[in-house]
Design a protein around this motif. Sequence first.
Motif, PDB file in Angstrom:
ATOM      1  N   MET A 112      24.615  25.766  29.549  1.00  0.00           N
ATOM      2  CA  MET A 112      25.309  24.475  29.415  1.00  0.00           C
ATOM      3  C   MET A 112      26.311  24.564  28.263  1.00  0.00           C
ATOM      4  SD  MET A 112      25.084  21.392  30.946  1.00  0.00           S
ATOM      5  CE  MET A 112      23.380  21.170  31.452  1.00  0.00           C
ATOM      6  N   MET A 113      27.553  24.222  28.558  1.00  0.00           N
ATOM      7  CA  MET A 113      28.614  24.296  27.556  1.00  0.00           C
ATOM      8  C   MET A 113      29.024  22.890  27.137  1.00  0.00           C
ATOM      9  SD  MET A 113      31.032  27.096  29.421  1.00  0.00           S
ATOM     10  CE  MET A 113      32.345  26.808  28.212  1.00  0.00           C
ATOM     11  N   GLU A 114      29.689  22.827  25.993  1.00  0.00           N
ATOM     12  CA  GLU A 114      30.287  21.578  25.531  1.00  0.00           C
ATOM     13  C   GLU A 114      31.777  21.786  25.354  1.00  0.00           C
ATOM     14  OE1 GLU A 114      28.465  20.178  21.988  1.00  0.00           O
ATOM     15  OE2 GLU A 114      26.532  19.744  22.928  1.00  0.00           O
ATOM     16  N   ILE A 115      32.544  20.711  25.553  1.00  0.00           N
ATOM     17  CA  ILE A 115      33.975  20.727  25.281  1.00  0.00           C
ATOM     18  C   ILE A 115      34.187  20.031  23.948  1.00  0.00           C
ATOM     19  CG2 ILE A 115      36.233  19.944  26.093  1.00  0.00           C
ATOM     20  CD1 ILE A 115      35.150  20.071  28.926  1.00  0.00           C
ATOM     21  N   LYS A 116      34.771  20.734  22.996  1.00  0.00           N
ATOM     22  CA  LYS A 116      34.842  20.233  21.621  1.00  0.00           C
ATOM     23  C   LYS A 116      35.451  18.842  21.540  1.00  0.00           C
ATOM     24  CE  LYS A 116      35.050  24.764  19.374  1.00  0.00           C
ATOM     25  NZ  LYS A 116      35.849  25.676  18.504  1.00  0.00           N
ATOM     26  N   ARG A 117      36.479  18.605  22.333  1.00  0.00           N
ATOM     27  CA  ARG A 117      37.146  17.303  22.278  1.00  0.00           C
ATOM     28  C   ARG A 117      36.269  16.189  22.850  1.00  0.00           C
ATOM     29  NH1 ARG A 117      43.130  16.602  24.761  1.00  0.00           N
ATOM     30  NH2 ARG A 117      43.315  18.645  23.754  1.00  0.00           N
ATOM     31  N   TYR A 118      35.332  16.578  23.721  1.00  0.00           N
ATOM     32  CA  TYR A 118      34.455  15.603  24.383  1.00  0.00           C
ATOM     33  C   TYR A 118      33.013  16.089  24.257  1.00  0.00           C
ATOM     34  CZ  TYR A 118      38.963  14.426  26.470  1.00  0.00           C
ATOM     35  OH  TYR A 118      40.278  14.098  26.656  1.00  0.00           O
ATOM     36  N   PRO A 119      32.387  15.926  23.087  1.00  0.00           N
ATOM     37  CA  PRO A 119      31.062  16.514  22.830  1.00  0.00           C
ATOM     38  C   PRO A 119      29.951  15.973  23.733  1.00  0.00           C
ATOM     39  CG  PRO A 119      31.703  14.995  21.073  1.00  0.00           C
ATOM     40  CD  PRO A 119      32.910  15.200  21.918  1.00  0.00           C
ATOM     41  N   LYS A 120      30.136  14.803  24.328  1.00  0.00           N
ATOM     42  CA  LYS A 120      29.091  14.239  25.191  1.00  0.00           C
ATOM     43  C   LYS A 120      29.137  14.814  26.608  1.00  0.00           C
ATOM     44  CE  LYS A 120      28.706   9.818  22.740  1.00  0.00           C
ATOM     45  NZ  LYS A 120      28.775   8.334  22.871  1.00  0.00           N
ATOM     46  N   ILE A 121      30.205  15.485  26.937  1.00  0.00           N
ATOM     47  CA  ILE A 121      30.351  16.056  28.268  1.00  0.00           C
ATOM     48  C   ILE A 121      29.703  17.446  28.303  1.00  0.00           C
ATOM     49  CG2 ILE A 121      32.021  16.934  29.948  1.00  0.00           C
ATOM     50  CD1 ILE A 121      33.932  14.759  29.048  1.00  0.00           C
ATOM     51  N   LYS A 122      28.902  17.696  29.324  1.00  0.00           N
ATOM     52  CA  LYS A 122      28.242  18.987  29.499  1.00  0.00           C
ATOM     53  C   LYS A 122      28.865  19.709  30.697  1.00  0.00           C
ATOM     54  CE  LYS A 122      25.425  17.841  26.215  1.00  0.00           C
ATOM     55  NZ  LYS A 122      25.609  18.425  24.864  1.00  0.00           N
ATOM     56  N   VAL A 123      29.030  21.014  30.554  1.00  0.00           N
ATOM     57  CA  VAL A 123      29.696  21.811  31.588  1.00  0.00           C
ATOM     58  C   VAL A 123      28.837  23.012  31.952  1.00  0.00           C
ATOM     59  CG1 VAL A 123      31.751  23.147  32.188  1.00  0.00           C
ATOM     60  CG2 VAL A 123      31.968  21.115  30.743  1.00  0.00           C
ATOM     61  N   GLN A 124      28.639  23.229  33.233  1.00  0.00           N
ATOM     62  CA  GLN A 124      27.977  24.424  33.742  1.00  0.00           C
ATOM     63  C   GLN A 124      28.962  25.199  34.600  1.00  0.00           C
ATOM     64  OE1 GLN A 124      24.443  22.390  35.530  1.00  0.00           O
ATOM     65  NE2 GLN A 124      23.307  24.027  34.527  1.00  0.00           N
ATOM     66  N   THR A 125      28.842  26.520  34.594  1.00  0.00           N
ATOM     67  CA  THR A 125      29.761  27.345  35.380  1.00  0.00           C
ATOM     68  C   THR A 125      29.009  28.452  36.114  1.00  0.00           C
ATOM     69  OG1 THR A 125      30.218  28.936  33.614  1.00  0.00           O
ATOM     70  CG2 THR A 125      31.602  26.960  33.704  1.00  0.00           C
ATOM     71  N   ILE A 126      29.610  28.911  37.205  1.00  0.00           N
ATOM     72  CA  ILE A 126      29.153  30.102  37.921  1.00  0.00           C
ATOM     73  C   ILE A 126      30.390  30.913  38.285  1.00  0.00           C
ATOM     74  CG2 ILE A 126      28.116  31.002  40.044  1.00  0.00           C
ATOM     75  CD1 ILE A 126      26.362  28.494  40.116  1.00  0.00           C
ATOM     76  N   LEU A 127      30.357  32.192  37.986  1.00  0.00           N
ATOM     77  CA  LEU A 127      31.388  33.120  38.459  1.00  0.00           C
ATOM     78  C   LEU A 127      30.638  34.353  38.939  1.00  0.00           C
ATOM     79  CD1 LEU A 127      34.375  33.778  38.864  1.00  0.00           C
ATOM     80  CD2 LEU A 127      34.393  34.751  36.567  1.00  0.00           C
ATOM     81  N   GLU A 128      30.558  34.519  40.260  1.00  0.00           N
ATOM     82  CA  GLU A 128      29.695  35.557  40.824  1.00  0.00           C
ATOM     83  C   GLU A 128      30.386  36.271  41.976  1.00  0.00           C
ATOM     84  OE1 GLU A 128      25.346  34.900  41.191  1.00  0.00           O
ATOM     85  OE2 GLU A 128      25.714  35.136  43.343  1.00  0.00           O
ATOM     86  N   LYS A 129      30.309  37.582  41.933  1.00  0.00           N
ATOM     87  CA  LYS A 129      30.886  38.410  42.993  1.00  0.00           C
ATOM     88  C   LYS A 129      30.048  38.295  44.261  1.00  0.00           C
ATOM     89  CE  LYS A 129      30.343  42.895  43.099  1.00  0.00           C
ATOM     90  NZ  LYS A 129      29.946  43.135  44.519  1.00  0.00           N
ATOM     91  N   GLY A 130      30.710  38.344  45.396  1.00  0.00           N
ATOM     92  CA  GLY A 130      30.021  38.322  46.670  1.00  0.00           C
ATOM     93  C   GLY A 130      29.754  39.721  47.181  1.00  0.00           C
ATOM     94  N   THR A 131      29.871  39.893  48.499  1.00  0.00           N
ATOM     95  CA  THR A 131      29.567  41.171  49.134  1.00  0.00           C
ATOM     96  C   THR A 131      30.628  42.229  48.858  1.00  0.00           C
ATOM     97  OG1 THR A 131      28.463  39.921  50.898  1.00  0.00           O
ATOM     98  CG2 THR A 131      28.961  42.212  51.354  1.00  0.00           C
ATOM     99  N   ALA A 132      31.862  41.803  48.673  1.00  0.00           N
ATOM    100  CA  ALA A 132      32.965  42.754  48.492  1.00  0.00           C
ATOM    101  C   ALA A 132      32.850  43.498  47.164  1.00  0.00           C
ATOM    102  CB  ALA A 132      34.301  42.023  48.578  1.00  0.00           C
TER     103      ALA A 132
END
Length: 299
Positions: free
Chosen positions: A1-21
């Motif tokens: 879970m990440m935070e955006i400094k300008r908006y500390p109450k906002i939480k951000v999740q990310t996924i960056l994942e390679k597929g079959t290729a």
Amino acid sequence: MMEIKRYPKIKVQTILEKGTAVQNEDFLIIQDNILGVFDGATSLNSQKFDQNQTGGTIASHTAGAVFKKNHFPLNQLACQANDAIMAQMVSNGVDTSKKENLWCTSAAVVRLKDQSLEWIQSGDAVIILIYEDGSHRVLVDRKDHDHETLTLWKKLVRTHLPGAGKTHSSPKHGNQTDQQQVIDLMRGKLAGQIRKVRSGMNITYGVLNGEKTAEEFLNQGEETLDRVAHVLIFTDGLSIPQPEPKPRKDFNDLIRTYLNLGLEGLKQMIRSQEEKDPHCLICPRFKCHDDIAAIAVRF
């Protein structure tokens, strides 16, 4: 879970994942208050370039690098990203007079403001607002330009491997070698259809591929954040596999699963379903696992 400094109450999740290729042609950016995903696609000749990268990889990273500058309205950044992709193709010796040679990328980018959300979208990347009451709104209700291709794939499966698309069990069609030969034959029959769809770039659907006409297909706007609880931004690798292709994607199950399991749980559920259908015979798609770039913003 990440935070955006300008908006500390906002939480951000990310996924960056390679597929079959072999390469992950998706890309993701978070730069201060700007967040975006990019889904690259290489040329139909599958040519490789600097450091053995595909055109799709270069296109998505090039577009993302422009947006990370975060110094102009999003529509201007999209136009600059499109021009930068053309410049990269020219510098790599691509014959840009032929549409099938062009690299491209879908894009979905948002910029958070105090009370609103600036956004821009091209191709099949998705932005969804989820409200406090659980309802949602897809910001671009677009036809799936791959619908015709996936429908043809489903028809070929039913014709050449009857029964294969009905259960998650392996289709009964001789030995594994025979079955693979049939699958390869069917995929070969899709080549002309795929070429047809690619020739429609920035004619019937939009992508960032260096063509000036890409600017005419940009979808953009600004939305109030009143009552918004979540924003989902993702490439089509996060789509739940569907047995029957639809002209427009239905995201109800995806939203319900996200709210119940979170972004990572949604991804794991999708990957689990895909693994049960490795040859894409039950749920038509282009590969077992597509690349995924996804961002979930929680207010």
